[in-house]
Structures are given as C-alpha cells and as structure tokens.
Design a protein around this motif. Sequence first.
Motif, PDB file in Angstrom:
ATOM      1  N   VAL A   1     -79.648  43.166  97.380  1.00 26.69           N
ATOM      2  CA  VAL A   1     -79.472  43.314  96.285  1.00 26.69           C
ATOM      3  C   VAL A   1     -79.403  44.186  95.611  1.00 26.69           C
ATOM      4  O   VAL A   1     -80.005  45.693  95.733  1.00 26.69           O
ATOM      5  CB  VAL A   1     -79.586  42.132  94.755  1.00 26.69           C
ATOM      6  CG1 VAL A   1     -79.011  43.075  93.603  1.00 26.69           C
ATOM      7  CG2 VAL A   1     -80.599  41.039  95.134  1.00 26.69           C
ATOM      8  N   ILE A   2     -77.419  44.797  95.099  1.00 29.18           N
ATOM      9  CA  ILE A   2     -77.214  46.018  94.276  1.00 29.18           C
ATOM     10  C   ILE A   2     -76.592  45.899  92.776  1.00 29.18           C
ATOM     11  O   ILE A   2     -75.607  44.750  92.752  1.00 29.18           O
ATOM     12  CB  ILE A   2     -76.497  47.223  95.520  1.00 29.18           C
ATOM     13  CG1 ILE A   2     -75.144  46.406  95.168  1.00 29.18           C
ATOM     14  CG2 ILE A   2     -77.288  47.357  97.134  1.00 29.18           C
ATOM     15  CD1 ILE A   2     -74.078  46.993  96.858  1.00 29.18           C
TER      16      ILE A   2
ATOM     17  N   THR B   1     -64.793  45.936  88.539  1.00 27.87           N
ATOM     18  CA  THR B   1     -64.468  44.663  88.437  1.00 27.87           C
ATOM     19  C   THR B   1     -63.342  44.232  88.877  1.00 27.87           C
ATOM     20  O   THR B   1     -62.814  45.132  89.889  1.00 27.87           O
ATOM     21  CB  THR B   1     -63.242  45.074  87.267  1.00 27.87           C
ATOM     22  OG1 THR B   1     -62.623  46.336  86.577  1.00 27.87           O
ATOM     23  CG2 THR B   1     -64.698  45.507  85.047  1.00 27.87           C
ATOM     24  N   GLN B   2     -62.470  42.958  89.021  1.00 30.81           N
ATOM     25  CA  GLN B   2     -61.365  42.886  90.273  1.00 30.81           C
ATOM     26  C   GLN B   2     -60.353  44.001  89.958  1.00 30.81           C
ATOM     27  O   GLN B   2     -60.052  43.988  90.846  1.00 30.81           O
ATOM     28  CB  GLN B   2     -61.122  41.709  89.988  1.00 30.81           C
ATOM     29  CG  GLN B   2     -61.976  40.513  90.249  1.00 30.81           C
ATOM     30  CD  GLN B   2     -62.065  38.882  90.837  1.00 30.81           C
ATOM     31  OE1 GLN B   2     -60.503  38.642  90.526  1.00 30.81           O
ATOM     32  NE2 GLN B   2     -62.363  37.828  90.234  1.00 30.81           N
ATOM     33  N   GLU B   3     -60.012  44.049  88.844  1.00 32.22           N
ATOM     34  CA  GLU B   3     -58.656  45.156  88.720  1.00 32.22           C
ATOM     35  C   GLU B   3     -58.978  46.481  89.024  1.00 32.22           C
ATOM     36  O   GLU B   3     -58.692  47.271  89.943  1.00 32.22           O
ATOM     37  CB  GLU B   3     -58.969  45.090  86.532  1.00 32.22           C
ATOM     38  CG  GLU B   3     -57.436  46.510  86.366  1.00 32.22           C
ATOM     39  CD  GLU B   3     -57.184  46.820  85.156  1.00 32.22           C
ATOM     40  OE1 GLU B   3     -56.431  47.622  84.945  1.00 32.22           O
ATOM     41  OE2 GLU B   3     -57.776  46.128  84.230  1.00 32.22           O
TER      42      GLU B   3
ATOM     43  N   GLY C   1     -71.571  39.835  87.282  1.00 29.60           N
ATOM     44  CA  GLY C   1     -71.924  40.307  86.383  1.00 29.60           C
ATOM     45  C   GLY C   1     -72.138  41.645  86.461  1.00 29.60           C
ATOM     46  O   GLY C   1     -73.022  42.549  86.560  1.00 29.60           O
ATOM     47  N   GLY C   2     -71.320  42.412  87.898  1.00 26.77           N
ATOM     48  CA  GLY C   2     -72.001  43.917  88.114  1.00 26.77           C
ATOM     49  C   GLY C   2     -73.056  43.695  89.372  1.00 26.77           C
ATOM     50  O   GLY C   2     -73.809  44.960  89.265  1.00 26.77           O
ATOM     51  N   ARG C   3     -73.444  42.979  89.903  1.00 23.55           N
ATOM     52  CA  ARG C   3     -74.326  42.805  90.885  1.00 23.55           C
ATOM     53  C   ARG C   3     -73.842  41.896  91.941  1.00 23.55           C
ATOM     54  O   ARG C   3     -72.871  40.821  91.979  1.00 23.55           O
ATOM     55  CB  ARG C   3     -75.333  41.608  90.160  1.00 23.55           C
ATOM     56  CG  ARG C   3     -76.860  41.345  90.992  1.00 23.55           C
ATOM     57  CD  ARG C   3     -77.597  40.920  89.961  1.00 23.55           C
ATOM     58  NE  ARG C   3     -79.299  40.302  90.562  1.00 23.55           N
ATOM     59  CZ  ARG C   3     -78.826  39.410  90.753  1.00 23.55           C
ATOM     60  NH1 ARG C   3     -78.786  38.405  90.424  1.00 23.55           N
ATOM     61  NH2 ARG C   3     -80.334  38.885  91.311  1.00 23.55           N
TER      62      ARG C   3
END
Length: 244
Positions: A175-176, A181-183, A213-215
């Motif tokens: 896990v990091i 974001t997708q953009e 969620g940024g993970r």
Amino acid sequence: MSGDAGPLVRKLESIVELAPEEREGLRTLPLTIRDLRPQQDIVHEGDRPTQSCLVLEGFALRYKLVGGHRRQILAFHIPGEIPDLQSLHLKTMDHSLATLTAARIGFIQHRALHDLMARHPRLTGVFWRETLIDAAIFREWMVGLGRRRAPARIAHFFCEMFVRLDAIGLAKDRVIRLPVTQEELGDALGLSAVHTNRSLQELRSQNLFTFEGGRLVINDWEGLKRAADFDPLYLHQGSGGDAP
C-alpha cells in the motif's frame, strides 16, 4: 525556521551508501521551512532562483503550460527529492514547480549546497547520480507517451511510484499513499479524462490494484508489472522491482 534534512539522507541512501560525515553534512544543511497548500506554485518558469527546494513532506510536481492554460505534468516528486537541483547550474527555470498536496518544503540556499560539496567532494557525484536517475525517469516517461497503450502507461506509473516510495520506507503491505486525481493522471500521461477513466476500468477488471481516496493497494504485483511491461532498471535502486 531551520529543520532536519533527514528525508534527503534517506532518499540518497536508497541509491548510494553515504559516509557518516556526508550523512551529517546533509542532515545539518540550513533549511528555511515553509508549509504550502495544495496546488501552490513554488517556483515559476522564467524565475532565476538563488535557492533549491527539498520536499520534506507531501508531494510536488513539475509542469509546463501549453498555450497558456493546458498543463503537461513532467514529473511527480516525493519526500527527500530536490526537484530543482538543476537551478544550481541552469540559472533560469525552464518549467514550473508546484505542490501536488499540502507539503512541507525546505528551501536551501545555493551557496549552502556549494559549501557542502566543497567540504564533502564525493557528494558532488552523489547529486550527479541523482540527477542522472531523474533523467532516466524522463526517458522512460517519453517511451511511455510514445509507445505504450493507455492502460500500460497507468500501470507503469503505478509500478514506478510504488518502487520509489518503497525505497524510502513509504510503502507498507503493498500500500502507498498516491494522492493523484484522474485529471492529474491524464495531464501526466497524455490522456483525456475519458481515456484515463476507461483505462483505469480496464486495469481494475483484472483485479491488479485498488485505487481510491489517494491510496493505491497492489493486489497482484507480478500481474501489474506484466501489464506495464515494467523493468525497474532505469530507477537504479538496489531493491527496485522486488515483489512488495
């Protein structure tokens, strides 16, 4: 405010063994620390800086604007990296540097870096090696933009970021933290929003990872490497590419 450049030591020790006096010299570099908000510019294209910035916490990115408003992200930077080290010798910035997330940045006067390398000449070679690895990452990104399908570009980016963060102790149990974001993925990998979304869905259908969620959670490291055609050689790290 002054602070400890410990993250810089950890980053450099992921690529080369440092002598105790070199480690101490790096740790005691005089820093001026600032806490910056997300998406805040640090240095602009055209600036002539007298200091370089060290990412202590959070993430940063390099970028250029095309046509005044379309952004191409050139690189993402993690704790321990000095994204604008080249300003020691290239006096005018040819791109901009900004935070990706809220970040703690340590500003180091160029004269302090020159003094450090004068006291510890071997560190000149260490910084040169770090700059060459940075260039190797640029070359790999160029190959991806030119020759890899969109899903492979994303898979390759995920593999790279895992190896880089793992090397400095910021990966745990596959896990990091990856607050992109997708953009921002599209801005870095040359993909439209629609193409980025479709490519992520294609990769998710193979259960290679979970990304939300940024993970980033890697479910199948070997499968992800195959999807990316990922060879960590260009990162020049002793542990690069071992199974997480």
